[in-house]
Design an enzyme around this catalytic site. Structure first.
Site, PDB file in Angstrom:
ATOM      1  CD  GLU A  22      -1.788  -2.388   1.379  1.00  0.00           C
ATOM      2  OE1 GLU A  22      -0.637  -2.652   1.796  1.00  0.00           O
ATOM      3  OE2 GLU A  22      -2.644  -3.268   1.194  1.00  0.00           O
ATOM      4  CG  HIS A  37     -10.368  -6.419   7.224  1.00  0.00           C
ATOM      5  ND1 HIS A  37      -9.243  -6.808   7.901  1.00  0.00           N
ATOM      6  CD2 HIS A  37     -10.113  -6.687   5.923  1.00  0.00           C
ATOM      7  CE1 HIS A  37      -8.360  -7.306   7.042  1.00  0.00           C
ATOM      8  NE2 HIS A  37      -8.860  -7.243   5.835  1.00  0.00           N
TER       9      HIS A  37
HETATM   10  C1  LIG Z   1      -1.917  -4.741   4.314  1.00  0.00           C
HETATM   11  C2  LIG Z   1      -3.007  -5.515   3.702  1.00  0.00           C
HETATM   12  N1  LIG Z   1      -3.289  -5.330   2.407  1.00  0.00           N
HETATM   13  C3  LIG Z   1      -4.271  -6.038   1.820  1.00  0.00           C
HETATM   14  C4  LIG Z   1      -5.001  -6.934   2.535  1.00  0.00           C
HETATM   15  C5  LIG Z   1      -6.125  -7.716   1.885  1.00  0.00           C
HETATM   16  N2  LIG Z   1      -5.703  -9.114   1.744  1.00  0.00           N
HETATM   17  C6  LIG Z   1      -6.055 -10.042   2.636  1.00  0.00           C
HETATM   18  S1  LIG Z   1      -5.361 -11.509   2.330  1.00  0.00           S
HETATM   19  C7  LIG Z   1      -4.561 -10.922   0.974  1.00  0.00           C
HETATM   20  C8  LIG Z   1      -3.690 -11.822   0.172  1.00  0.00           C
HETATM   21  C9  LIG Z   1      -2.653 -12.422   1.014  1.00  0.00           C
HETATM   22  O1  LIG Z   1      -1.873 -13.308   0.278  1.00  0.00           O
HETATM   23  P1  LIG Z   1      -0.765 -14.116   1.038  1.00  0.00           P
HETATM   24  O2  LIG Z   1      -0.027 -13.211   1.950  1.00  0.00           O
HETATM   25  O3  LIG Z   1       0.021 -14.832   0.023  1.00  0.00           O
HETATM   26  O4  LIG Z   1      -1.541 -15.117   1.975  1.00  0.00           O
HETATM   27  P2  LIG Z   1      -2.597 -16.248   1.555  1.00  0.00           P
HETATM   28  O5  LIG Z   1      -3.941 -15.601   1.566  1.00  0.00           O
HETATM   29  O6  LIG Z   1      -2.210 -16.764   0.228  1.00  0.00           O
HETATM   30  O7  LIG Z   1      -2.483 -17.272   2.632  1.00  0.00           O
HETATM   31  C10 LIG Z   1      -4.861  -9.584   0.782  1.00  0.00           C
HETATM   32  C11 LIG Z   1      -4.367  -8.765  -0.327  1.00  0.00           C
HETATM   33  C12 LIG Z   1      -4.699  -7.076   3.902  1.00  0.00           C
HETATM   34  N3  LIG Z   1      -5.399  -7.894   4.690  1.00  0.00           N
HETATM   35  N4  LIG Z   1      -3.690  -6.371   4.455  1.00  0.00           N
END
Ligand SMILES: Cc1ncc(C[n+]2csc(CCOP(=O)(O)OP(=O)(O)O)c2C)c(N)n1
Lengths: 329, 341
Positions: free
Chosen positions: B75, B144
């Site tokens: 971000e 959230h």
């Molecule tokens: C700082 C932040 N940006 C965006 C999000 C929204 N978000 C939640 S899970 C996710 C993807 C996460 O991917 P990863 O870290 O690879 O974990 P996975 O879900 O694959 O276990 C996003 C973009 C968030 N929770 N926190």
């Protein structure tokens, strides 16, 4: 102040392998029930299922002591259970009940279980990297012999704070193990579209030893984790494990139509590398357990899960007045 | 009373159609992307996924991945990149998936974007738009569910929009993109499916123009974002209790249309501010202070506020529902203020 000065089990005994099987199965069955609760509209909000990735949490946490620290993510049920949490209190938390780990204040994405060293799941991607590193700093300063494990998805590789704390962890030789759960997707976007260069080059840039592990093979994860934990505990500093794995379900329980970002074919291929099945086959092959013994484990767990979920569904909600409690300590 | 009876605000008339707030945002972006080749959209899962709320669906198909960019989960980096592009001739629209993540971009917005024009003695400009969300009650827990619009409204140099209707969301977003200043637009994620009438023809709305969403005589409800619907529902119930409530929607917090707000309170003599940010030091505090300062001699009662409790947003529905203003709580507050039993 370290409790239970047990030694890290360095070899995979038959008993431990069976425990790992049971723990992976517990996570699987727990989450299948979570999915049902969501689909039958009994659970508020959403949940991010860990199904398919169980070997990572179980392999790593089996190399830890009860009082070692972990930090977890939005996809955190597996870490929580593998570190020793009770399924009933977890169900209660997911349903917003008073008897939940956080008295209903946290929900699926915020379960913390301080009795087992779990400093909390986190709904901010990369949000717990500082906490894990700080816990390692604290363990080192207080000379407790504890280590800290920071679980995160490869999506967190996008967050700058990870690099700030990895730098300090290496500079100050902190007993922290960064466990990257490489499941290939950041929500609905393939990681190759968001991640430049090689993942391994990032810890390498800070002089942090990195290992790439088959995250579907709990024995491989356990071995790598034991090496990293052993080194960290004996003053050798941080480590970084990249565990290749796959979430069998959607990004969250509501993510049903996934065709636009990943193919059925790919999902099928990964499902053939089911971590629970891989260990089961090994146990049978080694003569440690036969299929009927494993089925008994599964049946016992099914009963345990059903009883816990029923109890949680019946459990009372918190008193609305509790909303004002715990804002300040 | 809790039925969203008042969702379709404008009367149907020729040259309009009913669309959702998500569609309104989508249309605003599509029109501006078509109109100005310097406009681009960048954010997490904005392209094929069209965001988790499906607000941007179809944009990457029309404008391609050079203008609708899926970014890493970075971000601060995305916003900084947007700012640099804005300072050098482009008009970026940065998508910050959840309003809670503005905490991650505060340096880029508060120390950088907000100050660039001023610090450069007017030489540099930052025509940057940031779209993000606010609002609780989705059972999404403490990280959230926050409504952090007041954080940004506190920083001179940033403009802040809090649209409540599809019509306002579309018109304000188009203006934000064309504005030469950084503008942060907060959309309540609970409103994306809210429908309303929007002209067929192209239009824009000025920043800094409040709207009286309902006329009344006895009390003014100044409400922001989705709290406009809470206020309208309360007003409908108040009418049944013999109380005539006026609902004023500032639509943008910065710039703020003081005249319309103060004018309404001068007419009614009573005011309640309804806002989903935390009560302490929040947008409701600023709006109440404005009324207390500028409409003091017309007030028949103290200014009241209905805002979010000063607690992190809890997960459990029984707790979360305690934290936000509701039509019932605003109704009770207004009844007491007007002095009717
Ligand atoms: C700082 C932040 N940006 C965006 C999000 C929204 N978000 C939640 S899970 C996710 C993807 C996460 O991917 P990863 O870290 O690879 O974990 P996975 O879900 O694959 O276990 C996003 C973009 C968030 N929770 N926190």
């Amino acid at each position: 102040m370290a409790t239970e000065p047990t030694t890290t089990p360095q070899t995979l005994t038959s008993e431990l392998a069976l425990q790992m099987y049971e723990q992976m199965r517990r996570i699987r069955s727990f989450e299948e029930r979570v999915n049902d609760l969501y689909r039958s509209a009994k659970m508020p909000g959403l949940a991010h299922l860990y199904i398919g990735e169980e070997a990572v949490a179980v392999g790593v946490c089996s190399a830890l002591h009860r009082d070692d620290y972990i930090t977890s993510t939005h996809r955190g049920h597996g870490h929580c259970l593998a570190k020793g949490a009770s399924i009933e209190r977890m169900f209660c938390e997911l349903l917003g009940k008073e008897a939940g780990y956080c008295h209903g204040k946290g929900g699926s994405m915020h379960i913390a279980d301080h009795e087992h060293g779990n400093l909390g799941a986190n709904a901010i991607v990369g949000g717990s990297t500082g906490i894990a590193t700080g816990a390692a700093f604290s363990a080192k300063s207080r000379r407790t012999g504890q280590v800290a494990v920071c679980f995160f998805g490869e999506g967190a590789l996008g967050q700058g704070v990870l690099y700030e704390v990895m730098n300090m962890a290496s500079l100050w030789q902190l007993p922290v193990i960064y466990v990257c759960e490489q499941n290939f997707y950041n929500e609905y976007t393939h990681y190759s579209e968001t991640t430049a260069g090689e993942v391994a080059a990032r810890p390498a840039a800070f002089g942090i030893p990195e290992e790439e592990v088959d995250g579907q093979d709990v024995r491989a994860v356990f071995d790598a984790a034991c090496r990293a934990v052993e080194r960290a505990r004996s003053g050798g500093g941080p480590a970084f494990l990249t565990c290749a794995t796959y979430r069998f379900h959607g990004h969250h329980v509501g993510d049903i139509d996934r065709g636009y970002y990943r193919s059925k074919d790919e999902e099928e291929q990964w499902r053939r590398r089911d971590p629970v099945e891989i260990l089961a086959a090994w146990l049978v092959d080694r003569g440690i357990a036969d299929r009927s013994k494993l089925e008994r484990v599964d049946e016992n767990l099914a009963a345990e899960i059903a009883a816990a979920a029923d109890a949680a569904l019946e459990a009372p909600y918190p008193d609305p007045r509790e909303v004002n409690e715990h804002v300040y300590a | 009373m809790s039925t969203p009876s008042t969702r379709a605000l404008p009367k149907q008339h020729e040259g309009t159609r009913e669309i959702s707030l998500a569609q309104a945002v989508n249309e605003a972006l599509a029109e501006e992307l078509r109109r100005d080749p310097m406009v681009f959209v960048v954010g997490e899962d904005v392209a094929e996924a069209g965001t988790p709320f499906k607000v941007l669906s179809g944009l990457v198909e029309e404008f391609g991945p050079e203008r609708v960019l899926d970014a890493p989960i970075s971000e601060a980096g995305i916003t900084g990149l947007g700012l640099g592009a804005a300072m050098t001739g482009m008009r970026p629209v940065v998508d910050i998936m959840f309003g809670d993540f503005v905490t991650l971009v505060m340096d880029q917005l508060a120390n950088q974007a907000a100050k660039v024009h001023y610090m450069s003695g007017g030489n540099l400009r930052a025509p940057l738009t940031v779209r993000t969300t606010l609002g609780a009650t989705r059972r999404s827990a403490a990280q959230h569910s926050q409504s952090l619009h007041a954080w940004l409204a506190h920083v001179p140099g940033l403009k802040v929009a809090v649209p409540a209707t599809p019509y306002d969301a579309k018109g304000l977003l188009k203006t934000a993109i064309r504005d030469d200043n950084p503008v942060v637009v907060f959309e309540d994620k609970m409103m994306y499916s809210t429908k309303g009438l929007v002209p067929n023809e192209e239009y824009t709305l000025p920043l800094g123009s409040a709207e009286v969403k309902r006329e009344g005589e006895d009390v003014t409800l100044v409400a922001t974002s989705s709290m406009v619907y809470v206020a309208l529902d309360a007003a409908a119930e108040l009418e049944r209790a013999g109380i005539s409530a006026e609902v004023v929607d500032p639509r943008t917090l910065v710039p703020l249309d003081r005249a319309t707000i103060v004018g309404s309170v001068q007419k009614t003599g009573r005011a309640i501010v309804v806002d989903e940010g935390h009560r302490s030091y929040g947008a409701s505090a600023e709006l109440a202070a404005l009324i207390a300062e500028d409409a003091f001699w017309h007030l028949d009662a103290p200014v009241r506020r209905a805002a979010a409790l000063d607690v992190p947003v809890p997960f459990s529905p029984v707790l979360e529902d305690e934290t936000v203003p509701t039509a019932e709580s605003v109704f009770e507050l207004a009844k007491a203020l007007v002095g009717k039993p």
